[in-house]
Design an enzyme around this catalytic site. Sequence first.
Site, PDB file in Angstrom:
ATOM      1  N   ARG A 132       0.857  -1.189   0.000  1.00  0.00           N
ATOM      2  CA  ARG A 132       0.000   0.000   0.000  1.00  0.00           C
ATOM      3  C   ARG A 132       0.894   1.240   0.000  1.00  0.00           C
ATOM      4  O   ARG A 132       1.720   1.403   0.892  1.00  0.00           O
ATOM      5  CB  ARG A 132      -0.877  -0.007   1.261  1.00  0.00           C
ATOM      6  CG  ARG A 132      -1.630   1.285   1.508  1.00  0.00           C
ATOM      7  CD  ARG A 132      -2.442   1.219   2.806  1.00  0.00           C
ATOM      8  NE  ARG A 132      -3.177   2.442   3.018  1.00  0.00           N
ATOM      9  CZ  ARG A 132      -2.965   3.291   4.032  1.00  0.00           C
ATOM     10  NH1 ARG A 132      -2.072   3.035   4.959  1.00  0.00           N
ATOM     11  NH2 ARG A 132      -3.676   4.395   4.128  1.00  0.00           N
TER      12      ARG A 132
ATOM     13  N   HIS B 285      -2.696  10.954   1.218  1.00  0.00           N
ATOM     14  CA  HIS B 285      -2.073  10.718   2.526  1.00  0.00           C
ATOM     15  C   HIS B 285      -1.392  12.028   2.928  1.00  0.00           C
ATOM     16  O   HIS B 285      -0.180  12.111   3.080  1.00  0.00           O
ATOM     17  CB  HIS B 285      -1.097   9.542   2.448  1.00  0.00           C
ATOM     18  CG  HIS B 285      -0.737   8.934   3.775  1.00  0.00           C
ATOM     19  ND1 HIS B 285      -0.859   7.587   4.051  1.00  0.00           N
ATOM     20  CD2 HIS B 285      -0.238   9.492   4.903  1.00  0.00           C
ATOM     21  CE1 HIS B 285      -0.438   7.346   5.286  1.00  0.00           C
ATOM     22  NE2 HIS B 285      -0.061   8.492   5.829  1.00  0.00           N
TER      23      HIS B 285
ATOM     24  N   GLU C 221      -6.798   8.442   6.968  1.00  0.00           N
ATOM     25  CA  GLU C 221      -6.935   9.087   8.277  1.00  0.00           C
ATOM     26  C   GLU C 221      -7.411  10.540   8.201  1.00  0.00           C
ATOM     27  O   GLU C 221      -6.678  11.473   8.589  1.00  0.00           O
ATOM     28  CB  GLU C 221      -5.605   9.012   9.056  1.00  0.00           C
ATOM     29  CG  GLU C 221      -5.104   7.596   9.269  1.00  0.00           C
ATOM     30  CD  GLU C 221      -3.849   7.526  10.121  1.00  0.00           C
ATOM     31  OE1 GLU C 221      -3.305   8.583  10.490  1.00  0.00           O
ATOM     32  OE2 GLU C 221      -3.404   6.401  10.412  1.00  0.00           O
TER      33      GLU C 221
ATOM     34  N   ASN D 157      -6.745   1.639  10.508  1.00  0.00           N
ATOM     35  CA  ASN D 157      -5.408   1.883  11.062  1.00  0.00           C
ATOM     36  C   ASN D 157      -5.542   1.848  12.571  1.00  0.00           C
ATOM     37  O   ASN D 157      -6.278   2.645  13.161  1.00  0.00           O
ATOM     38  CB  ASN D 157      -4.868   3.249  10.627  1.00  0.00           C
ATOM     39  CG  ASN D 157      -4.516   3.277   9.149  1.00  0.00           C
ATOM     40  OD1 ASN D 157      -4.659   2.275   8.437  1.00  0.00           O
ATOM     41  ND2 ASN D 157      -4.065   4.423   8.676  1.00  0.00           N
TER      42      ASN D 157
ATOM     43  N   TYR E 167      -3.401   1.622  16.282  1.00  0.00           N
ATOM     44  CA  TYR E 167      -2.150   1.674  17.046  1.00  0.00           C
ATOM     45  C   TYR E 167      -2.366   1.430  18.533  1.00  0.00           C
ATOM     46  O   TYR E 167      -1.613   0.708  19.155  1.00  0.00           O
ATOM     47  CB  TYR E 167      -1.439   3.015  16.821  1.00  0.00           C
ATOM     48  CG  TYR E 167      -0.898   3.113  15.401  1.00  0.00           C
ATOM     49  CD1 TYR E 167       0.361   2.625  15.094  1.00  0.00           C
ATOM     50  CD2 TYR E 167      -1.675   3.624  14.360  1.00  0.00           C
ATOM     51  CE1 TYR E 167       0.860   2.657  13.799  1.00  0.00           C
ATOM     52  CE2 TYR E 167      -1.195   3.657  13.059  1.00  0.00           C
ATOM     53  CZ  TYR E 167       0.075   3.172  12.783  1.00  0.00           C
ATOM     54  OH  TYR E 167       0.546   3.189  11.497  1.00  0.00           O
TER      55      TYR E 167
ATOM     56  N   GLU F  56      -2.933  -0.233   8.450  1.00  0.00           N
ATOM     57  CA  GLU F  56      -1.716   0.157   9.185  1.00  0.00           C
ATOM     58  C   GLU F  56      -1.786  -0.416  10.591  1.00  0.00           C
ATOM     59  O   GLU F  56      -2.835  -0.360  11.250  1.00  0.00           O
ATOM     60  CB  GLU F  56      -1.599   1.687   9.342  1.00  0.00           C
ATOM     61  CG  GLU F  56      -1.197   2.429   8.112  1.00  0.00           C
ATOM     62  CD  GLU F  56      -1.027   3.925   8.353  1.00  0.00           C
ATOM     63  OE1 GLU F  56      -0.699   4.330   9.491  1.00  0.00           O
ATOM     64  OE2 GLU F  56      -1.244   4.678   7.392  1.00  0.00           O
TER      65      GLU F  56
HETATM   66  O1  IFM Z   1       3.307   7.545  10.059  1.00  0.00           O
HETATM   67  C1  IFM Z   1       1.939   7.582  10.321  1.00  0.00           C
HETATM   68  C2  IFM Z   1       1.155   7.397   9.051  1.00  0.00           C
HETATM   69  O2  IFM Z   1       1.489   8.344   8.100  1.00  0.00           O
HETATM   70  C3  IFM Z   1      -0.320   7.507   9.340  1.00  0.00           C
HETATM   71  N1  IFM Z   1      -0.707   6.656  10.399  1.00  0.00           N
HETATM   72  C4  IFM Z   1       0.069   6.649  11.599  1.00  0.00           C
HETATM   73  C5  IFM Z   1       1.542   6.494  11.276  1.00  0.00           C
HETATM   74  C6  IFM Z   1       2.375   6.517  12.584  1.00  0.00           C
HETATM   75  O3  IFM Z   1       2.192   7.720  13.236  1.00  0.00           O
END
Ligand code: IFM
Length: 459
Positions: free
Chosen positions: A90, A134, A179, A301, A303, A367
């Site tokens: 991606r 992005h 995002e 995405n 985290y 992500e």
């Molecule tokens: O690096 C970023 C990415 O560009 C978008 N999502 C989170 C990642 C980590 O912060």
Amino acid sequence: MTISAEKSPILKDSGPLRFPEGFVWGAATAAYQIEGAARDDGRGPSIWDTFSRTPGKVHAGHTGDVACDHYHRYPEDIRIMGDLGLSAYRFSISWPRIQPDGSGPANSRGLDFYDRLVDGLHGAGITPIVTLYHWDLPQTLEDRGGWTNRETAERFAEYAEIVHARLGDRVETWTTLNEPWCSAFLGYASGIHAPGRTEPELSFAAVHHLLLGHGLAAGALRAAGAGRIGITLNLSPVLGDDAEAVSVVDGLQNRIFLDPVLRGEYPADVVGRAGRFTDWSFVREGDLEIISRPIDLLGVNYYNPQTVAARTGEPANPVYPGSEGISFPRPDVPKTAMGWPVQPFGLTDLLVRLSRDYPGTPLVITENGAAFDDVVEAGQVHDTDRVAYLDGHLRAAHAAIEAGADLRGYLVWSLLDNFEWAEGYAKRFGIVHVDYATQQRTPKDSALWYREVVGRNGL
Ligand code: IFM
């Protein structure tokens, strides 16, 4: 470069887990974070060129001017992906390479680069997955108001059409935005990201115009015959005992994007609470029908979760306009180099919730990954923390599939260490280390571990 089998670390103590047949394994990057070549072949300036040159905005004044020089070194990067056995990659397209001023005719030299990249990926048996936006908005569009201006959504759909016309015969999967939460609330409310504006009242217009841009682009892509269309959202389960605090943050982080795209309406509580910032008059008749055009996949995405608590007198967190009285306590768990808590269970919760509350849309983790302070020792990077992070999150994703989530793939963030926005090059998310002085790529232990995961379709 090639990766030798004997360097491969064997994962200890992990019970076997298999993912569904056909599960997509890949890695993700973004144009401004890796390409460099900021002035090559007619590329125009983006808001990140401007922002990174504004003193004090980006760690140590770093810029994306050179980054990983992927624009010139993409053949080596494709070889690395091939060695890792990835089935998908991606990447994002740089809008200012395609339309240097954000509108008008295409700059064919910019398109040529993505032509070469896509052909190279196919040549290595890797499926390209394109993200159209992005965060690198052409500066000219920001000068006319950026995402607070409805016109930007219209220009975005034209740009999507141009890119599809060139790559659509070889690219099946398209995601419109990456995002939009970050674009709207980091870009226009807190000013932590480009364009660095601190106008919370306008950040809601930015949300809407980003979503409108998504819907208009999805319509243009569909009309042009695109194979699969989606959007990528950064979503976080919100944890805490105070239901109101949880609802406020969940509304601004998750539902303000999920509900319009997947249900055709903004959540009433979010609209009401934001009433002190905006009258929402930028939402026009028919917009929500456009925004909720059917999509074929939702990019997730993930985290970490957000933990919140009610706390009298707490000022608003600038990234969540209207969050006065809410604190964000840091849970007592291990953290990444970004200070983000490592809580893999949040991924299971999130995927299960998405399948329950928004059924019918296949999910792809577009992500997931972590920054740690990596050290190169004798040509190796023993990033055990990252391996543990990824292992935990893949187990969490698997648990969600077992609980019924329709999860189709996993793309690690990121293939390469890269320009981590306001953190510059200080934070490393790659499974492949980049020495920025020499541009030498060194697969970390996590890359070698991931190759095994991909090879056996599981852990
Ligand atoms: O690096 C970023 C990415 O560009 C978008 N999502 C989170 C990642 C980590 O912060």
